[in-house]
Design a protein around this motif. Sequence first.
Motif, PDB file in Angstrom:
ATOM      1  N   VAL A  73       4.301  -7.654 -10.329  1.00 33.21           N
ATOM      2  CA  VAL A  73       2.794  -7.112 -10.385  1.00 33.21           C
ATOM      3  C   VAL A  73       2.798  -5.840 -10.982  1.00 33.21           C
ATOM      4  O   VAL A  73       1.804  -5.617 -11.671  1.00 33.21           O
ATOM      5  CB  VAL A  73       2.350  -6.869  -8.947  1.00 33.21           C
ATOM      6  N   ALA A  74       3.718  -4.745 -11.104  1.00 32.20           N
ATOM      7  CA  ALA A  74       3.504  -3.587 -11.895  1.00 32.20           C
ATOM      8  C   ALA A  74       3.132  -3.621 -13.445  1.00 32.20           C
ATOM      9  O   ALA A  74       2.631  -2.696 -13.898  1.00 32.20           O
ATOM     10  CB  ALA A  74       4.794  -2.752 -11.683  1.00 32.20           C
ATOM     11  N   SER A  75       3.486  -5.011 -13.838  1.00 29.54           N
ATOM     12  CA  SER A  75       2.889  -4.955 -15.296  1.00 29.54           C
ATOM     13  C   SER A  75       1.604  -4.887 -15.591  1.00 29.54           C
ATOM     14  O   SER A  75       1.055  -4.693 -16.602  1.00 29.54           O
ATOM     15  CB  SER A  75       3.884  -6.169 -16.003  1.00 29.54           C
ATOM     16  N   ALA A  76       0.971  -5.427 -14.707  1.00 27.26           N
ATOM     17  CA  ALA A  76      -0.524  -5.438 -14.637  1.00 27.26           C
ATOM     18  C   ALA A  76      -1.126  -5.031 -13.123  1.00 27.26           C
ATOM     19  O   ALA A  76      -1.446  -5.821 -12.398  1.00 27.26           O
ATOM     20  CB  ALA A  76      -1.101  -6.829 -14.887  1.00 27.26           C
ATOM     21  N   PRO A  77      -1.026  -3.808 -12.943  1.00 23.97           N
ATOM     22  CA  PRO A  77      -1.163  -3.327 -11.608  1.00 23.97           C
ATOM     23  C   PRO A  77      -2.665  -3.723 -11.079  1.00 23.97           C
ATOM     24  O   PRO A  77      -3.667  -3.872 -11.903  1.00 23.97           O
ATOM     25  CB  PRO A  77      -1.253  -1.755 -11.679  1.00 23.97           C
ATOM     26  N   PRO A  78      -2.779  -3.908  -9.842  1.00 23.71           N
ATOM     27  CA  PRO A  78      -3.948  -4.225  -9.225  1.00 23.71           C
ATOM     28  C   PRO A  78      -5.013  -3.260  -9.161  1.00 23.71           C
ATOM     29  O   PRO A  78      -4.568  -1.890  -9.545  1.00 23.71           O
ATOM     30  CB  PRO A  78      -3.476  -4.275  -7.518  1.00 23.71           C
ATOM     31  N   ARG A  79      -6.158  -3.207  -8.933  1.00 22.86           N
ATOM     32  CA  ARG A  79      -7.157  -2.434  -8.959  1.00 22.86           C
ATOM     33  C   ARG A  79      -6.638  -1.099  -8.007  1.00 22.86           C
ATOM     34  O   ARG A  79      -6.097  -1.311  -7.229  1.00 22.86           O
ATOM     35  CB  ARG A  79      -8.696  -2.641  -8.544  1.00 22.86           C
ATOM     36  N   LEU A  80      -7.282   0.071  -8.452  1.00 19.80           N
ATOM     37  CA  LEU A  80      -6.777   1.332  -7.665  1.00 19.80           C
ATOM     38  C   LEU A  80      -7.308   1.282  -6.311  1.00 19.80           C
ATOM     39  O   LEU A  80      -6.538   1.702  -5.377  1.00 19.80           O
ATOM     40  CB  LEU A  80      -7.321   2.416  -8.465  1.00 19.80           C
ATOM     41  N   GLU A  81      -8.434   0.519  -6.027  1.00 19.46           N
ATOM     42  CA  GLU A  81      -8.917   0.518  -4.414  1.00 19.46           C
ATOM     43  C   GLU A  81      -7.750  -0.349  -3.678  1.00 19.46           C
ATOM     44  O   GLU A  81      -7.361   0.321  -2.641  1.00 19.46           O
ATOM     45  CB  GLU A  81     -10.113  -0.100  -4.437  1.00 19.46           C
ATOM     46  N   ALA A  82      -7.296  -1.267  -4.240  1.00 18.56           N
ATOM     47  CA  ALA A  82      -6.161  -2.051  -3.346  1.00 18.56           C
ATOM     48  C   ALA A  82      -4.869  -1.381  -3.257  1.00 18.56           C
ATOM     49  O   ALA A  82      -4.178  -1.480  -2.348  1.00 18.56           O
ATOM     50  CB  ALA A  82      -5.980  -3.288  -4.074  1.00 18.56           C
ATOM     51  N   LEU A  83      -4.452  -0.779  -4.321  1.00 16.24           N
ATOM     52  CA  LEU A  83      -3.363   0.170  -4.541  1.00 16.24           C
ATOM     53  C   LEU A  83      -3.251   1.274  -3.262  1.00 16.24           C
ATOM     54  O   LEU A  83      -2.289   1.569  -2.838  1.00 16.24           O
ATOM     55  CB  LEU A  83      -3.001   0.623  -5.914  1.00 16.24           C
ATOM     56  N   GLN A  84      -4.506   2.055  -3.354  1.00 12.93           N
ATOM     57  CA  GLN A  84      -4.637   3.072  -2.393  1.00 12.93           C
ATOM     58  C   GLN A  84      -4.496   2.620  -1.026  1.00 12.93           C
ATOM     59  O   GLN A  84      -4.140   3.354  -0.080  1.00 12.93           O
ATOM     60  CB  GLN A  84      -6.212   3.796  -2.596  1.00 12.93           C
ATOM     61  N   TRP A  85      -5.191   1.526  -0.705  1.00 14.54           N
ATOM     62  CA  TRP A  85      -5.156   1.032   0.682  1.00 14.54           C
ATOM     63  C   TRP A  85      -3.634   0.395   0.962  1.00 14.54           C
ATOM     64  O   TRP A  85      -3.183   0.639   2.052  1.00 14.54           O
ATOM     65  CB  TRP A  85      -5.958  -0.313   0.738  1.00 14.54           C
ATOM     66  N   ALA A  86      -3.005  -0.084  -0.069  1.00 15.87           N
ATOM     67  CA  ALA A  86      -1.656  -0.587   0.310  1.00 15.87           C
ATOM     68  C   ALA A  86      -0.627   0.690   0.485  1.00 15.87           C
ATOM     69  O   ALA A  86       0.093   0.508   1.198  1.00 15.87           O
ATOM     70  CB  ALA A  86      -1.134  -1.568  -1.117  1.00 15.87           C
ATOM     71  N   LEU A  87      -0.920   1.910  -0.319  1.00 11.23           N
ATOM     72  CA  LEU A  87      -0.225   2.994  -0.169  1.00 11.23           C
ATOM     73  C   LEU A  87      -0.371   3.523   1.303  1.00 11.23           C
ATOM     74  O   LEU A  87       0.605   3.924   1.831  1.00 11.23           O
ATOM     75  CB  LEU A  87      -0.496   4.067  -1.081  1.00 11.23           C
ATOM     76  N   GLU A  88      -1.699   3.585   1.834  1.00 11.26           N
ATOM     77  CA  GLU A  88      -1.789   4.161   3.302  1.00 11.26           C
ATOM     78  C   GLU A  88      -1.108   3.052   4.270  1.00 11.26           C
ATOM     79  O   GLU A  88      -0.502   3.616   5.151  1.00 11.26           O
ATOM     80  CB  GLU A  88      -3.372   3.765   3.609  1.00 11.26           C
ATOM     81  N   VAL A  89      -1.178   1.646   3.946  1.00 10.93           N
ATOM     82  CA  VAL A  89      -0.328   0.863   4.824  1.00 10.93           C
ATOM     83  C   VAL A  89       1.011   1.112   4.855  1.00 10.93           C
ATOM     84  O   VAL A  89       1.686   1.068   5.827  1.00 10.93           O
ATOM     85  CB  VAL A  89      -0.690  -0.713   4.425  1.00 10.93           C
ATOM     86  N   ALA A  90       1.471   1.527   3.664  1.00 14.60           N
ATOM     87  CA  ALA A  90       3.280   1.659   3.470  1.00 14.60           C
ATOM     88  C   ALA A  90       3.446   3.114   3.926  1.00 14.60           C
ATOM     89  O   ALA A  90       4.560   3.334   4.085  1.00 14.60           O
ATOM     90  CB  ALA A  90       3.302   1.615   1.986  1.00 14.60           C
ATOM     91  N   GLY A  91       2.399   3.745   4.422  1.00 10.26           N
ATOM     92  CA  GLY A  91       2.633   5.123   5.164  1.00 10.26           C
ATOM     93  C   GLY A  91       2.803   6.421   4.165  1.00 10.26           C
ATOM     94  O   GLY A  91       3.222   7.371   4.653  1.00 10.26           O
ATOM     95  N   VAL A  92       2.214   6.348   3.033  1.00  7.25           N
ATOM     96  CA  VAL A  92       2.028   7.147   2.251  1.00  7.25           C
ATOM     97  C   VAL A  92       0.710   8.078   2.633  1.00  7.25           C
ATOM     98  O   VAL A  92      -0.215   7.699   2.693  1.00  7.25           O
ATOM     99  CB  VAL A  92       2.049   6.823   0.866  1.00  7.25           C
ATOM    100  N   ASP A  93       1.109   9.701   2.793  1.00  8.51           N
ATOM    101  CA  ASP A  93       0.072  10.263   3.244  1.00  8.51           C
ATOM    102  C   ASP A  93      -1.133  10.364   2.192  1.00  8.51           C
ATOM    103  O   ASP A  93      -1.026  10.320   0.871  1.00  8.51           O
ATOM    104  CB  ASP A  93       0.508  11.547   3.767  1.00  8.51           C
ATOM    105  N   ASP A  94      -2.301  10.952   2.577  1.00  6.95           N
ATOM    106  CA  ASP A  94      -3.459  11.315   1.577  1.00  6.95           C
ATOM    107  C   ASP A  94      -3.288  12.044   0.586  1.00  6.95           C
ATOM    108  O   ASP A  94      -3.552  11.870  -0.482  1.00  6.95           O
ATOM    109  CB  ASP A  94      -4.597  11.613   2.655  1.00  6.95           C
ATOM    110  N   GLU A  95      -2.546  13.120   0.877  1.00  9.18           N
ATOM    111  CA  GLU A  95      -2.266  14.150  -0.279  1.00  9.18           C
ATOM    112  C   GLU A  95      -1.492  13.343  -1.361  1.00  9.18           C
ATOM    113  O   GLU A  95      -1.680  13.724  -2.609  1.00  9.18           O
ATOM    114  CB  GLU A  95      -1.304  15.414   0.343  1.00  9.18           C
TER     115      GLU A  95
END
Length: 119
Positions: free
Chosen positions: A42-64
């Motif tokens: 998937v990294a070769s053609a990353p998803p849109r930033l909105e989906a990535l931001q949401w997934a990062l939150e789900v994965a426990g990455v903080d806002d900062e």
Amino acid sequence: SRGWKRERIAEALLLWQLIRVARSANSTPEQREAALETLDLVASAPPRLEALQWALEVAGVDDEERSELRRGEAMGLLRGRVAELALAAGGAEVRQEFLEWLSVDATEGAAPRSQHSPV
């Protein structure tokens, strides 16, 4: 607009599923590895930033950590976080198996296996 929304939801669903598999104690090591390999693809053609931001939150990455990231950077951060989750889930599995392995010797009255042969 409807196609755009459907595409974002599909991207978010894919990322969520990969995160879920990677961090689940019920996933096999092979399933966790497959999730990481899929993320690499998937990294070769990353998803849109909105989906990535949401997934990062789900994965426990903080806002900062999530703020101000571009798609490639967000994908790299997500890949690293999912790898950490997979390692933690696998570590719990290995720890449980190791404790069970040690308890077999203890119930048989033998010394722990680590004393049987040098490492």
